[in-house]
Design a protein around this motif. Structure first.
Motif, PDB file in Angstrom:
ATOM      1  N   VAL A 118      33.333  25.103  39.616  1.00 13.27           N
ATOM      2  CA  VAL A 118      34.129  25.112  38.525  1.00 13.27           C
ATOM      3  C   VAL A 118      34.053  24.055  37.020  1.00 13.27           C
ATOM      4  O   VAL A 118      34.238  24.400  36.322  1.00 13.27           O
ATOM      5  CB  VAL A 118      35.381  24.398  39.528  1.00 13.27           C
ATOM      6  CG1 VAL A 118      36.216  25.175  38.677  1.00 13.27           C
ATOM      7  CG2 VAL A 118      35.679  26.106  40.699  1.00 13.27           C
ATOM      8  N   ALA A 178      38.153  29.522  37.085  1.00 10.96           N
ATOM      9  CA  ALA A 178      38.645  30.119  38.913  1.00 10.96           C
ATOM     10  C   ALA A 178      37.884  31.576  38.844  1.00 10.96           C
ATOM     11  O   ALA A 178      36.777  31.144  40.441  1.00 10.96           O
ATOM     12  CB  ALA A 178      39.811  29.834  39.331  1.00 10.96           C
ATOM     13  N   ALA A 189      34.148  31.030  38.477  1.00 11.86           N
ATOM     14  CA  ALA A 189      33.337  30.631  39.475  1.00 11.86           C
ATOM     15  C   ALA A 189      32.941  31.230  40.727  1.00 11.86           C
ATOM     16  O   ALA A 189      32.625  30.992  41.402  1.00 11.86           O
ATOM     17  CB  ALA A 189      34.100  28.849  39.710  1.00 11.86           C
ATOM     18  N   THR A 216      43.092  24.908  41.932  1.00 14.04           N
ATOM     19  CA  THR A 216      43.437  25.242  40.725  1.00 14.04           C
ATOM     20  C   THR A 216      44.860  24.680  40.498  1.00 14.04           C
ATOM     21  O   THR A 216      45.120  24.205  39.755  1.00 14.04           O
ATOM     22  CB  THR A 216      44.046  27.053  40.623  1.00 14.04           C
ATOM     23  OG1 THR A 216      42.131  27.388  40.437  1.00 14.04           O
ATOM     24  CG2 THR A 216      44.518  27.094  39.086  1.00 14.04           C
TER      25      THR A 216
END
Length: 464
Positions: free
Chosen positions: A63, A92, A95, A123
């Motif tokens: 991330v 997110a 990633a 997140t």
């Protein structure tokens, strides 16, 4: 040499040093703060959910990489978590994909329920922490605990609006004055004093410890402003400009907005990029390997040159490099020519004194191979604007406005202009345009792209 009619400065006086390491005034620490808080969030998720869960250990650091590429660690004038949220969610998802690829390559399992929970928790943490950071930073800005000293170029209606907007403090900037050669606003209507003209920008930045320069419209010719901005590349300041037709400009992540006025952050000079030092590493490594591998080819070419043109196979000629520094450029001699004449004769590509082998060397650019030694020494780079002789640098600087600015980076064995066919007796104006594009848009990938295109041209004998 003639002086520049717009600034009164002789071209030879306009050499600028890269000024690496020079700073003026306080710098914004918001970017470092965002990076640090993101790292803390990642560490928290790893400690909470990452034990015995390889997927989390792979995803969480991924991330940070995605955030860096998405610009989520860049400081902004307008602070809004709602503006960041789409990028946080997109990061997110990206990633997850990056982690899945890494896991497949390493054979450590797949994304499962725990990993997905880590995605949601991480997140959410990013969102909450950034909201707090932005709230605290905004309070610091409004209380003037964070206020970067700012110059506004252009004392007109738009400039006055910007001073009023930035004067509120919410954007973290503190306007200290205008710069303009011919202010449109009368003295009584100016919210701040005019500190000097366009040519005084570099001096005023240092004198007033300025960290930000905002370019609004002024009466100065556009090319004068461009020249001054290029000349200030050694100053550690951030430069924003109001785009033309700003009233109908669509805002994007790359365009910041202050109370409805869009501002575009100009790209920092190439030498301030984090990857700039890798350019020299690549130069040294590639030139050393090239000299080692190609030494038999260079030796064979030198022997053939000796047989065709006689003694003195290696040709040394003074050229102008970065910031106007002179150095001896090395080439294989392809014709017998008086050194004084070669310093002032423009193009000898069709000269009858060039023998058959010399023409072949030039066509394949093999006569340039000794310049790998110049690269290893640090006189040149593998990629950059081609160096020219002092006589022609003086001449072209007078004749072409943009020519001097191509010397802001190291000169090269090959360049952006050359891979576009601008070699030999071609347009100097076009060369300067391509070279300055390279300077303004430099990246390691652009260097790699130019090298690959150069190899194709050599293989297809596209040289002249």
């Amino acid at each position: 040499m003639a002086s520049d009619p717009s600034t009164g400065v002789r071209p030879a006086d306009r050499w600028v040093s890269s000024g690496i390491g020079r700073t003026h005034g306080p710098r914004s620490q918001l970017g470092l703060l965002l990076l640090a808080t993101d790292a803390v969030c990642v560490l928290a998720v790893v400690l909470l959910l990452g034990h015995d869960e390889p997927a989390v250990l792979v995803f969480s650091p991924a991330v940070l990489v995605v955030h860096a590429f998405a610009g989520l660690h860049q400081p902004r004038l307008d602070l809004s978590i709602l503006d960041d949220l789409p990028l946080l969610l997109g990061a997110a998802i990206a990633a997850i994909g990056l982690a899945s690829i890494a896991q497949g390559a390493l054979g450590i399992g797949q994304i499962d329920g725990t990993a997905l929970r880590a995605v949601l928790v991480q997140t959410a943490l990013f969102t909450v922490v950034r909201t707090v950071v932005y709230s605290v930073r905004l309070r610091h800005r409004l209380s003037r605990r964070v206020a970067l000293r700012t110059l506004v170029v252009g004392c007109g209606g738009l400039g006055a609006q910007l001073v009023e907007i930035l004067g509120s403090g919410e954007h973290g900037l503190l306007p200290v004055g205008f710069i303009d050669d011919d202010p449109r606003l009368p003295a009584a209507a100016r919210p701040l004093p005019v500190l000097g003209g366009i040519a005084d920008l570099e001096r005023l930045v240092a004198e007033h410890e300025v960290a930000i320069v905002v370019i609004a419209y002024s009466n100065a010719p556009e090319m004068v402003v461009v020249d001054v901005l290029r000349g200030c590349q050694g100053l550690d300041v951030e430069i924003f400009t109001v785009p033309r037709f700003w009233q109908v400009t669509n805002t994007q992540r790359s365009v910041q907005s202050v109370r409805g006025v869009p501002l575009v952050r100009l790209r920092r000079p190439a030498f301030r990029a984090s990857s700039w030092r890798l350019k020299r590493v690549m130069d040294v490594t590639a030139s050393a390997i090239g000299l080692l591998v190609l030494s038999p080819v260079i030796a064979a070419c030198a022997l053939a040159v000796r047989l065709e043109v006689g003694p003195g196979v290696l040709f040394r000629q003074e050229r102008v490099g970065m910031d106007g520094r002179h150095f001896p450029l090395l080439k294989l001699r392809t014709l017998r020519v008086d050194d004084a004449e070669s310093d002032t004769r423009w193009s000898v590509g069709e000269d009858s004194r060039v023998g058959p082998f010399g023409r072949w060397l030039r066509r394949l650019s093999f006569d340039e191979l000794p310049q790998l030694w110049n690269v290893l020494r640090g006189d040149m780079s593998l990629v950059g604007p081609r160096p020219e002789r002092p006589h022609f640098v003086e001449k072209f600087t007078v004749d072409y406005d943009d020519y001097l600015w191509r010397h802001r980076v190291p000169v090269g064995v090959t360049g952006w202009a050359q891979v576009h066919g601008l070699r030999g007796d071609t347009s100097i104006s076009e060369r300067a345009r391509f070279d300055n594009y390279y300077v303004e848009n430099w990246s390691l990938w652009l260097d790699v792209k130019i090298l690959l295109r150069t190899v194709v041209q050599v293989v297809t004998a596209a040289g002249r």
